[in-house]
Design a protein around this motif. Structure first.
Motif, mmCIF file in Angstrom:
data_model
loop_
_atom_site.group_PDB
_atom_site.id
_atom_site.type_symbol
_atom_site.label_atom_id
_atom_site.label_comp_id
_atom_site.label_asym_id
_atom_site.label_seq_id
_atom_site.Cartn_x
_atom_site.Cartn_y
_atom_site.Cartn_z
ATOM 1 N N ARG A 180 11.429 12.531 0.236
ATOM 2 C CA ARG A 180 10.519 13.186 1.055
ATOM 3 C C ARG A 180 11.465 14.025 2.458
ATOM 4 O O ARG A 180 11.227 15.223 2.479
ATOM 5 N N LYS A 181 12.435 12.880 2.898
ATOM 6 C CA LYS A 181 13.250 13.475 3.858
ATOM 7 C C LYS A 181 14.175 14.558 3.511
ATOM 8 O O LYS A 181 14.356 15.572 3.864
ATOM 9 N N GLU A 182 14.682 14.490 2.159
ATOM 10 C CA GLU A 182 15.751 15.182 1.767
ATOM 11 C C GLU A 182 14.863 16.867 1.639
ATOM 12 O O GLU A 182 15.485 17.618 1.841
ATOM 13 N N ILE A 183 13.729 16.640 0.829
ATOM 14 C CA ILE A 183 13.169 17.902 0.607
ATOM 15 C C ILE A 183 12.602 18.502 2.058
ATOM 16 O O ILE A 183 12.744 19.801 2.239
ATOM 17 N N PHE A 184 12.158 17.719 3.018
ATOM 18 C CA PHE A 184 11.792 18.464 4.157
ATOM 19 C C PHE A 184 12.782 19.313 4.902
ATOM 20 O O PHE A 184 12.863 20.163 5.396
ATOM 21 N N ALA A 185 14.214 18.370 4.758
ATOM 22 C CA ALA A 185 15.219 19.025 5.565
ATOM 23 C C ALA A 185 15.606 20.325 4.681
ATOM 24 O O ALA A 185 15.936 21.292 5.543
ATOM 25 N N GLU A 186 15.458 20.575 3.570
ATOM 26 C CA GLU A 186 15.793 21.535 2.636
ATOM 27 C C GLU A 186 14.985 22.709 3.101
ATOM 28 O O GLU A 186 15.200 23.841 3.394
ATOM 29 N N PHE A 187 13.698 22.280 3.268
ATOM 30 C CA PHE A 187 12.580 23.266 3.446
ATOM 31 C C PHE A 187 12.652 23.916 4.983
ATOM 32 O O PHE A 187 12.401 24.852 5.050
ATOM 33 N N PHE A 188 13.202 23.179 6.073
ATOM 34 C CA PHE A 188 13.248 23.794 7.340
ATOM 35 C C PHE A 188 14.466 23.894 7.757
ATOM 36 O O PHE A 188 14.807 24.325 8.975
ATOM 37 N N GLU A 189 15.435 23.714 6.749
ATOM 38 C CA GLU A 189 16.782 23.836 7.250
ATOM 39 C C GLU A 189 17.327 25.374 7.867
ATOM 40 O O GLU A 189 17.716 25.139 8.930
ATOM 41 N N ASP A 190 16.720 26.494 7.106
ATOM 42 C CA ASP A 190 17.300 27.693 7.765
ATOM 43 C C ASP A 190 16.097 28.280 8.542
ATOM 44 O O ASP A 190 16.241 29.141 9.185
ATOM 45 N N GLN A 191 14.941 27.252 8.779
ATOM 46 C CA GLN A 191 14.014 27.910 9.817
ATOM 47 C C GLN A 191 13.549 29.411 9.526
ATOM 48 O O GLN A 191 13.529 30.091 10.530
ATOM 49 N N THR A 192 13.651 29.726 8.382
ATOM 50 C CA THR A 192 13.430 31.270 8.231
ATOM 51 C C THR A 192 11.760 31.513 8.254
ATOM 52 O O THR A 192 11.014 31.873 7.637
ATOM 53 N N MET A 193 11.120 30.984 9.535
ATOM 54 C CA MET A 193 9.699 31.145 9.384
ATOM 55 C C MET A 193 9.516 32.648 10.081
ATOM 56 O O MET A 193 8.698 32.562 11.204
ATOM 57 N N VAL A 194 9.762 33.674 9.325
ATOM 58 C CA VAL A 194 9.447 34.741 9.572
ATOM 59 C C VAL A 194 8.026 35.139 9.424
ATOM 60 O O VAL A 194 7.620 34.690 8.500
ATOM 61 N N PRO A 195 7.345 36.267 10.103
ATOM 62 C CA PRO A 195 6.122 36.309 9.931
ATOM 63 C C PRO A 195 6.013 36.935 8.369
ATOM 64 O O PRO A 195 6.577 37.510 7.960
ATOM 65 N N GLU A 196 4.873 36.394 8.086
ATOM 66 C CA GLU A 196 4.571 36.673 6.483
ATOM 67 C C GLU A 196 4.541 38.134 6.339
ATOM 68 O O GLU A 196 4.735 38.555 5.123
ATOM 69 N N TYR A 197 3.858 38.937 7.079
ATOM 70 C CA TYR A 197 3.573 40.253 6.861
ATOM 71 C C TYR A 197 4.662 41.219 7.187
ATOM 72 O O TYR A 197 4.385 42.373 6.870
ATOM 73 N N GLN A 198 5.793 40.566 7.391
ATOM 74 C CA GLN A 198 6.723 41.787 8.036
ATOM 75 C C GLN A 198 7.529 42.229 6.753
ATOM 76 O O GLN A 198 7.909 41.380 6.036
ATOM 77 N N ILE A 199 7.598 43.364 6.523
ATOM 78 C CA ILE A 199 8.326 44.103 5.507
ATOM 79 C C ILE A 199 9.801 44.189 5.746
ATOM 80 O O ILE A 199 10.018 44.955 6.717
#
Ligand SMILES: Nc1ncnc2c1ncn2[C@@H]1O[C@H](COP(=O)(O)OP(=O)(O)O)[C@@H](O)[C@H]1O
Ligand SMILES: [Mg+2]
Length: 259
Positions: A240-259
Motif C-alpha cells: 500500500r505504501k509503495e504504491i501510494f508513493a508511486e502514485f503521488f511521487e511526481d504529483q502531476t495533479m494537472v487539471p484533467e481538462y487541460q490539453i
C-alpha cells in the motif's frame, strides 16, 4: 498457464482530435497478461485506463499498436472479451433471468439458454431472485446480475472498469470476494481498473500504476501475499505504501481538462 486466454498489449497508442488539437491519451503501452492471471490497473482520473480497456474490448481502434488475445489480433468486439462498468446497465423492464440471457439469445437454443442462466444464477448467488426486476434488487445484487450477464457469453477475458466504485464499503468487499471466487473457479484472465489501491492489491497478482499526459505505465508491482490475503497484514501495508508513493511521487495533479 493458458495460452488461449493470454492478452498481449504491444505498443498501444491512442490519440484523439479535439478541434485542431491532438490529445495524446496513451503512449506506447506494453503489457502481457498470462492466461488466467489477474492484473489491477491504478492511475489518476484521465490517464487513459478506460480508453485502454475499450481498445482491449475492441470497442475502440487504437491509433497505433496491437492487442492480441490468444494470439489473435483484436479487431472488433468479440464474445471472448467481457466488460463490466461501474453502472450495472441492466434493462429495467427485464427480470434477472432475462437480463442474464439478453446477450446470448440469438446464439443458443432455449435449453442451452435455460441451463446457462440457471448455472450463472447459482454461481453469483441469486437463487430465488430469478423473476425480480432490477429495481427490486440492492446495488450489490444488481452487480451480481451484471456479472452473470457478462459471463453468459463465456468470455476468455473479463475487463472490469471501476466496477464497484458506486457500492458501499461492505457490499464492495463482498463483491471482491465474489470476483476472487469466480476468478479461481473459471480461470478467466482478469483486468481490473480501479481507483482503490487496497482493492488493486487485494485482488491483483500484479498492480500496474499508470501516470497521465500522456498515459503511460509507470511501474508494475508483483503482489505476493500469503494465502489469507489479509488487508491488515504488514506485507499488505508495505505494498500500500509503495504504491501510494508511486502514485503521488511526481504529483502531476494537472487539471484533467487541460490539453
Ligand atoms: N472518444 C474520445 N474523444 C476525445 N477524447 C477522449 C475520448 N475518450 C477519452 N478521451 C479523453 O482521453 C483521456 C483519458 O480518458 P479515460 O480513458 O476515460 O481516462 P480514465 O479512465 O483513466 O479516467 C481523457 O482526457 C478523456 O477526455
Ligand atoms: Mg475511466
Amino acid at each position: 498457464m493458458n495460452r488461449e486466454n493470454e492478452v498481449v498489449i504491444s505498443h498501444i497508442r491512442q490519440e484523439f482530435s479535439i478541434g485542431d488539437k491532438t490529445l495524446e491519451v496513451l503512449k506506447d503501452i506494453n503489457l502481457e497478461l498470462q492466461g488466467g492471471s489477474f492484473v489491477s490497473v491504478v492511475g489518476q482520473s484521465g490517464c487513459g485506463k478506460s480508453t485502454l480497456l475499450r481498445i482491449i474490448a475492441g470497442l475502440d481502434i487504437p491509433t497505433g499498436g496491437e492487442v492480441r488475445i490468444g494470439g489473435n489480433p483484436v479487431q472488433s468486439v468479440s464474445p471472448d472479451v467481457g466488460i463490466l462498468f461501474q453502472e450495472s446497465r441492466l434493462l429495467p423492464w427485464y427480470n434477472v433471468e432475462k437480463n442474464i440471457a439478453y446477450g446470448i439469445q440469438e446464439k443458443k437454443n432455449r435449453k442451452e439458454i435455460r441451463d446457462t442462466v440457471y448455472e450463472l444464477i447459482e454461481l453469483v448467488g441469486l437463487k430465488g431472485f430469478e423473476k425480480a426486476l432490477p429495481e427490486q434488487l440492492s446495488g450489490g445484487m444488481q452487480k451480481r446480475v451484471a456479472i452473470a450477464r457478462t459471463l453468459a457469453a463465456r468470455p476468455k477475458v473479463l475487463l472490469l472498469d471501476e466496477p464497484f466504485g458506486a457500492l458501499d464499503a461492505f457490499t464492495k468487499m463482498n463483491m471482491q470476494e465474489e470476483i476472487l471466487k469466480l476468478w479461481k473457479k473459471e480461470g478467466i484472465t482478469m483486468m481490473l481498473v480501479t481507483h482503490d489501491i487496497d482493492e488493486a492489491i487485494y485482488l491483483g497478482e500484479h498492480v500496474v500504476v499508470m501516470s497521465p499526459k500522456p498515459g503511460v505505465i509507470k511501474r508494475s508491482f508483483r503482489i505476493e501475499l500469503t494465502s489469507d490475503r489479509s488487508r491488515t497484514s504488514a506485507e499488505f501495508d508495505r505494498y500500500r505504501k509503495e504504491i501510494f508513493a508511486e502514485f503521488f511521487e511526481d504529483q502531476t495533479m494537472v487539471p484533467e481538462y487541460q490539453i
